[in-house]
Structures are given as structure tokens and as C-alpha cells.
Design a protein around this motif. Structure first.
Motif, PDB file in Angstrom:
ATOM      1  N   LEU A   1      87.252  86.451 101.595  1.00 33.89           N
ATOM      2  CA  LEU A   1      86.956  85.828 102.881  1.00 33.89           C
ATOM      3  C   LEU A   1      86.626  84.347 102.691  1.00 33.89           C
ATOM      4  N   ALA A   2      85.843  84.021 101.687  1.00 34.86           N
ATOM      5  CA  ALA A   2      85.492  82.622 101.418  1.00 34.86           C
ATOM      6  C   ALA A   2      86.747  81.809 101.095  1.00 34.86           C
ATOM      7  N   GLY A   3      87.671  82.397 100.355  1.00 31.88           N
ATOM      8  CA  GLY A   3      88.924  81.723 100.027  1.00 31.88           C
ATOM      9  C   GLY A   3      89.756  81.452 101.269  1.00 31.88           C
ATOM     10  N   ARG A   4      89.818  82.437 102.161  1.00 33.82           N
ATOM     11  CA  ARG A   4      90.581  82.253 103.403  1.00 33.82           C
ATOM     12  C   ARG A   4      89.932  81.199 104.303  1.00 33.82           C
ATOM     13  N   CYS A   5      88.602  81.185 104.366  1.00 34.57           N
ATOM     14  CA  CYS A   5      87.897  80.181 105.174  1.00 34.57           C
ATOM     15  C   CYS A   5      88.139  78.781 104.616  1.00 34.57           C
ATOM     16  N   PHE A   6      88.071  78.641 103.295  1.00 35.15           N
ATOM     17  CA  PHE A   6      88.336  77.361 102.623  1.00 35.15           C
ATOM     18  C   PHE A   6      89.759  76.887 102.941  1.00 35.15           C
ATOM     19  N   ALA A   7      90.721  77.779 102.796  1.00 32.26           N
ATOM     20  CA  ALA A   7      92.119  77.424 103.032  1.00 32.26           C
ATOM     21  C   ALA A   7      92.376  77.074 104.496  1.00 32.26           C
TER      22      ALA A   7
ATOM     23  N   ALA B   1      76.016  79.285 104.496  1.00 31.67           N
ATOM     24  CA  ALA B   1      77.208  80.080 104.809  1.00 31.67           C
ATOM     25  C   ALA B   1      78.404  79.219 105.184  1.00 31.67           C
ATOM     26  N   ALA B   2      78.186  77.939 105.481  1.00 36.24           N
ATOM     27  CA  ALA B   2      79.295  77.045 105.839  1.00 36.24           C
ATOM     28  C   ALA B   2      79.978  76.470 104.605  1.00 36.24           C
ATOM     29  N   TRP B   3      79.565  76.876 103.409  1.00 34.45           N
ATOM     30  CA  TRP B   3      80.079  76.277 102.186  1.00 34.45           C
ATOM     31  C   TRP B   3      81.600  76.246 102.076  1.00 34.45           C
ATOM     32  N   PRO B   4      82.337  77.316 102.325  1.00 35.93           N
ATOM     33  CA  PRO B   4      83.798  77.222 102.161  1.00 35.93           C
ATOM     34  C   PRO B   4      84.419  76.105 103.000  1.00 35.93           C
ATOM     35  N   GLU B   5      83.948  75.952 104.236  1.00 32.07           N
ATOM     36  CA  GLU B   5      84.491  74.917 105.108  1.00 32.07           C
ATOM     37  C   GLU B   5      84.075  73.517 104.651  1.00 32.07           C
TER      38      GLU B   5
ATOM     39  N   THR C   1      80.705  86.108  98.903  1.00 32.52           N
ATOM     40  CA  THR C   1      80.853  86.212  97.466  1.00 32.52           C
ATOM     41  C   THR C   1      82.107  85.465  97.017  1.00 32.52           C
ATOM     42  N   ALA C   2      81.922  84.512  96.109  1.00 30.84           N
ATOM     43  CA  ALA C   2      83.049  83.738  95.583  1.00 30.84           C
ATOM     44  C   ALA C   2      82.546  82.768  94.523  1.00 30.84           C
ATOM     45  N   HIS C   3      83.469  82.198  93.796  1.00 33.68           N
ATOM     46  CA  HIS C   3      83.202  81.111  92.849  1.00 33.68           C
ATOM     47  C   HIS C   3      83.978  79.899  93.349  1.00 33.68           C
ATOM     48  N   SER C   4      83.308  78.818  93.619  1.00 35.57           N
ATOM     49  CA  SER C   4      84.002  77.590  94.001  1.00 35.57           C
ATOM     50  C   SER C   4      83.794  76.593  92.870  1.00 35.57           C
TER      51      SER C   4
END
Length: 167
Positions: free
Chosen positions: A40-46, A132-136, A159-162
Motif C-alpha cells: 500500500l505504501a508503494g502504491r501511495c508513493f507511486a 502516515a503521510a510519509w509515502p506521499e 509497513t514498508a522500507h523507503s
């Protein structure tokens, strides 16, 4: 966000972006934005990166061949939101191509832990402040369009590694 924390947040975004932009200022290419489409974090980032005009790349298939092909264009930097296994494998491939890690932020079970080089310390602070806004926010930093913070649909840290690597 209170007025004080919002000011601190925006200042951190500006500092982090300036620090990372300075480390890639002499590079002729844009950064490579990688994500795991199953996270989910990857999709939000993308999605945020794409909204800002960037072309994020989903990690898929043979990571070694995919990364060798992507690194052939010598991107200025790599910004990624992935699983730990891809952070290790893709990071090793990038290191062999001359990149060095400046920041690694781990989000797991609502906790955040950062491991940053001196020129990536602002990334850790930014991750802490953005929650929680980290991916964006990470996508905004990657495409150097700070201060355009998007609303976040998730109320918890995903959950993710950036991570960030530069030449």
C-alpha cells in the motif's frame, strides 16, 4: 497538525529536498523512483509521484535484469518504497553501479526507525514528522516539489522500507 508542527514539517521538507537536490545537482538525469506495487505504501508513493509528473517504476520480475537496464541510464538518484528483500537486493545492485545509500526508513507495526548518513539526516526527521503521510511526502521530496502535501487516506503508518541512494 498544529501551526508550530506544520512550520517545522515544511522546514524539514525544504531542508531534506535541498540536501538531496544538492547531492544530485550535477547529474544530468532525473531520479529513478521505484516501488513495490503490492505494498500500500508503494502504491501511495507511486500515485503521488505520478500526480506530480514523475514516472515511477514498479519492481517486477527479475530484479537483477530490471535494475541493470534501469541503471544503464545513470539516474541521478534512486528513491524507493519496497519490502526489505528488495531494499537489500536492489540496493546491492545499485551500490555495484556506484550509488551510496543516504537514507533508509523502516516502517513496521506503527513504528518508524531511520538509518541515515549525515547528508540524509533530514530524511529521518521528515519521516518522523509526516507520520502516515510519509509515502506521499517522500514522493514530493523525490520529485523536488515540496510543500504540495496531499491528504492521506490511511490513518496509520504503512509497513514498508523507503530508501534513497545517490551517485
Amino acid at each position: 497538525m498544529s501551526a508550530l508542527s506544520r512550520r517545522a514539517f515544511l522546514a524539514s521538507v525544504a531542508v531534506a529536498s535541498a540536501a538531496l537536490a544538492g547531492s544530485r545537482a550535477d547529474a544530468a538525469t532525473r531520479p529513478l523512483l521505484l516501488h513495490d506495487p503490492e505494498l500500500l505504501a508503494g502504491r501511495c508513493f507511486a500515485a503521488r509521484a505520478q500526480l506530480l509528473g514523475a514516472q515511477p517504476v514498479a519492481l517486477a520480475g527479475d530484479r537483477v535484469r530490471q535494475m541493470q537496464a534501469l541503471l544503464a541510464s545513470a539516474p541521478a538518484a534512486l528513491f524507493a518504497v519496497t519490502r526489505r528483500s528488495d531494499e537489500l537486493l536492489v540496493g546491492e545492485i545499485a551500490a555495484e553501479a556506484g550509488y551510496r545509500r543516504v537514507a533508509l526508513v523502516r516502517h513496521d507495526n506503527g513504528h518508524m526507525m531511520a538509518n541515515c548518513a549525515p547528508d540524509g539526516v533530514a530524511v529521518a526527521k521528515l519521516a518522523q514528522l509526516s507520520g502516515a503521510a510519509w509515502p506521499e511526502v517522500f514522493a514530493e521530496m523525490a520529485v523536488a516539489k515540496v510543500g504540495q502535501c496531499a491528504a492521506v487516506s490511511e490513518s496509520r503508518v504503512m509497513t514498508a522500507h523507503s530508501w534513497v541512494m545517490v551517485k
